[in-house]
Design a protein around this motif. Structure first.
Motif, PDB file in Angstrom:
ATOM      1  N   VAL A  54       0.882  -1.162   0.000  1.00 35.09           N
ATOM      2  CA  VAL A  54       0.000   0.000   0.000  1.00 35.09           C
ATOM      3  C   VAL A  54       0.921   1.214   0.000  1.00 35.09           C
ATOM      4  N   ILE A  55       0.858   1.993  -1.060  1.00 30.51           N
ATOM      5  CA  ILE A  55       1.677   3.201  -1.148  1.00 30.51           C
ATOM      6  C   ILE A  55       0.739   4.394  -1.182  1.00 30.51           C
ATOM      7  N   PHE A  56       1.027   5.377  -0.330  1.00 31.99           N
ATOM      8  CA  PHE A  56       0.214   6.581  -0.375  1.00 31.99           C
ATOM      9  C   PHE A  56       1.107   7.812  -0.349  1.00 31.99           C
ATOM     10  N   PHE A  57       0.616   8.842  -1.006  1.00 32.09           N
ATOM     11  CA  PHE A  57       1.342  10.095  -1.159  1.00 32.09           C
ATOM     12  C   PHE A  57       0.719  11.129  -0.231  1.00 32.09           C
ATOM     13  N   TYR A  58       1.553  11.811   0.539  1.00 36.50           N
ATOM     14  CA  TYR A  58       1.027  12.849   1.419  1.00 36.50           C
ATOM     15  C   TYR A  58       1.758  14.159   1.181  1.00 36.50           C
ATOM     16  N   ARG A  59       1.065  15.252   1.472  1.00 36.03           N
ATOM     17  CA  ARG A  59       1.533  16.597   1.152  1.00 36.03           C
ATOM     18  C   ARG A  59       2.602  17.089   2.117  1.00 36.03           C
ATOM     19  N   GLY A  60       2.431  16.843   3.401  1.00 28.75           N
ATOM     20  CA  GLY A  60       3.429  17.313   4.352  1.00 28.75           C
ATOM     21  C   GLY A  60       2.935  17.288   5.782  1.00 28.75           C
ATOM     22  N   GLN A  61       3.872  17.423   6.705  1.00 32.31           N
ATOM     23  CA  GLN A  61       3.545  17.374   8.127  1.00 32.31           C
ATOM     24  C   GLN A  61       2.668  18.547   8.550  1.00 32.31           C
ATOM     25  N   TRP A  62       2.602  19.567   7.753  1.00 29.25           N
ATOM     26  CA  TRP A  62       1.793  20.753   8.019  1.00 29.25           C
ATOM     27  C   TRP A  62       0.318  20.531   7.662  1.00 29.25           C
ATOM     28  N   CYS A  63       0.001  19.411   7.002  1.00 27.72           N
ATOM     29  CA  CYS A  63      -1.356  19.131   6.522  1.00 27.72           C
ATOM     30  C   CYS A  63      -2.099  18.241   7.528  1.00 27.72           C
ATOM     31  N   PRO A  64      -3.120  18.766   8.202  1.00 30.32           N
ATOM     32  CA  PRO A  64      -3.831  17.956   9.195  1.00 30.32           C
ATOM     33  C   PRO A  64      -4.511  16.721   8.601  1.00 30.32           C
ATOM     34  N   TYR A  65      -4.963  16.800   7.356  1.00 29.84           N
ATOM     35  CA  TYR A  65      -5.606  15.651   6.713  1.00 29.84           C
ATOM     36  C   TYR A  65      -4.588  14.537   6.468  1.00 29.84           C
ATOM     37  N   CYS A  66      -3.380  14.943   6.106  1.00 31.63           N
ATOM     38  CA  CYS A  66      -2.305  13.965   5.887  1.00 31.63           C
ATOM     39  C   CYS A  66      -1.919  13.292   7.205  1.00 31.63           C
ATOM     40  N   ASN A  67      -1.781  14.094   8.259  1.00 32.04           N
ATOM     41  CA  ASN A  67      -1.416  13.532   9.558  1.00 32.04           C
ATOM     42  C   ASN A  67      -2.481  12.559  10.057  1.00 32.04           C
ATOM     43  N   LYS A  68      -3.727  12.897   9.822  1.00 29.87           N
ATOM     44  CA  LYS A  68      -4.816  11.993  10.224  1.00 29.87           C
ATOM     45  C   LYS A  68      -4.729  10.678   9.446  1.00 29.87           C
ATOM     46  N   GLN A  69      -4.458  10.765   8.148  1.00 34.92           N
ATOM     47  CA  GLN A  69      -4.342   9.553   7.328  1.00 34.92           C
ATOM     48  C   GLN A  69      -3.171   8.690   7.794  1.00 34.92           C
ATOM     49  N   ILE A  70      -2.030   9.311   8.057  1.00 29.99           N
ATOM     50  CA  ILE A  70      -0.854   8.563   8.507  1.00 29.99           C
ATOM     51  C   ILE A  70      -1.138   7.898   9.846  1.00 29.99           C
ATOM     52  N   LYS A  71      -1.780   8.625  10.745  1.00 30.10           N
ATOM     53  CA  LYS A  71      -2.123   8.065  12.065  1.00 30.10           C
ATOM     54  C   LYS A  71      -3.077   6.879  11.907  1.00 30.10           C
ATOM     55  N   GLN A  72      -4.058   6.994  11.015  1.00 33.12           N
ATOM     56  CA  GLN A  72      -4.986   5.883  10.776  1.00 33.12           C
ATOM     57  C   GLN A  72      -4.249   4.670  10.209  1.00 33.12           C
ATOM     58  N   MET A  73      -3.319   4.912   9.305  1.00 35.88           N
ATOM     59  CA  MET A  73      -2.516   3.804   8.752  1.00 35.88           C
ATOM     60  C   MET A  73      -1.717   3.140   9.877  1.00 35.88           C
ATOM     61  N   GLN A  74      -1.116   3.954  10.722  1.00 31.08           N
ATOM     62  CA  GLN A  74      -0.333   3.404  11.826  1.00 31.08           C
ATOM     63  C   GLN A  74      -1.228   2.615  12.777  1.00 31.08           C
ATOM     64  N   ASP A  75      -2.365   3.175  13.131  1.00 36.70           N
ATOM     65  CA  ASP A  75      -3.286   2.499  14.046  1.00 36.70           C
ATOM     66  C   ASP A  75      -3.812   1.189  13.475  1.00 36.70           C
ATOM     67  N   SER A  76      -3.850   1.080  12.143  1.00 36.83           N
ATOM     68  CA  SER A  76      -4.373  -0.117  11.474  1.00 36.83           C
ATOM     69  C   SER A  76      -3.272  -0.989  10.887  1.00 36.83           C
ATOM     70  N   LEU A  77      -2.032  -0.707  11.242  1.00 35.13           N
ATOM     71  CA  LEU A  77      -0.910  -1.418  10.647  1.00 35.13           C
ATOM     72  C   LEU A  77      -1.007  -2.928  10.857  1.00 35.13           C
ATOM     73  N   GLN A  78      -1.403  -3.349  12.037  1.00 37.57           N
ATOM     74  CA  GLN A  78      -1.531  -4.779  12.323  1.00 37.57           C
ATOM     75  C   GLN A  78      -2.581  -5.421  11.416  1.00 37.57           C
ATOM     76  N   LEU A  79      -3.679  -4.727  11.217  1.00 39.15           N
ATOM     77  CA  LEU A  79      -4.749  -5.228  10.350  1.00 39.15           C
ATOM     78  C   LEU A  79      -4.248  -5.384   8.913  1.00 39.15           C
ATOM     79  N   LEU A  80      -3.476  -4.407   8.446  1.00 34.89           N
ATOM     80  CA  LEU A  80      -2.923  -4.473   7.091  1.00 34.89           C
ATOM     81  C   LEU A  80      -1.865  -5.561   6.989  1.00 34.89           C
TER      82      LEU A  80
END
Length: 190
Positions: A54-80
């Motif tokens: 699973v590869i995803f592109f994010y804009r930057g650490q300044w983007c709250p939507y990107c940070n939320k997506q990264i956090k969700q990926m991390q929280d679901s890492l075991q599931l993936l």
């Protein structure tokens, strides 16, 4: 009402200015290698030998939507990982800012600096930020030349791809940076 209209016009102007098309399902995924947040070289081909990526592109650490997506990926890492999937994040940000992303999100998967935008360009997700948006972001102390270094004012559409056996089997491509696919949707396509 006035602010909503201005927001829609600004988003519309950004979407019109951006012309990336993204790769399509069924296309061969371009191979790449890049350095992650730990200074380790990550190679797509090697990860694909272990299972889907699973590869995803994010804009930057300044983007709250990107940070939320990264956090969700991390929280679901075991599931993936139970689906034998590896997760990779790709950003135009310099390593110093990727470190901020990792600190904010606690991401344990590889977060890659896309030196020279090679990966973003290969996946056709790159767009040049228009001057009005550059000026607006500067008011929030976001200077693309500082956060992205030589990559400058170019960002990715926050696209997500699932790659199996070297071929794109799933694509999420939406120029509206506030929208992202759910983890459930990704798991269903693994």
């Amino acid at each position: 009402m006035k602010h909503l209209l201005i927001g829609i016009l600004l988003l519309g102007a950004q979407v019109l200015y951006a012309q990336p098309s993204g790769l399509q399902v069924g296309e061969k995924a371009p191979d790449f290698s890049a350095t992650d947040q730990h200074g380790q070289l990550v190679q797509l081909q090697k990860l694909l030998e272990k299972g889907p990526v699973v590869i995803f592109f994010y804009r930057g650490q300044w983007c709250p939507y990107c940070n939320k997506q990264i956090k969700q990926m991390q929280d679901s890492l075991q599931l993936l990982s139970t689906k034998s999937a590896s997760v990779l994040a790709v950003s135009p940000e310099i390593q110093e800012n990727i470190a901020k992303t990792v600190s904010k999100t606690k991401a344990e998967f590889p977060v890659l600096h896309d030196e020279g935008l090679r990966i973003m360009n290969a996946y056709k997700v790159t767009y040049a930020v228009d001057s009005a948006t550059i000026d607006r972001y500067k008011k929030f102390n976001i200077d693309f030349n500082q956060v992205n270094g030589t990559n400058g004012a170019k960002l990715p559409v926050p696209a997500v791809y699932i790659i199996k056996n070297g071929v794109i089997s799933y694509r999420y491509f939406n120029e509206d940076y506030t929208k992202r696919p759910s983890i459930r949707e990704l798991v269903e396509h693994l």
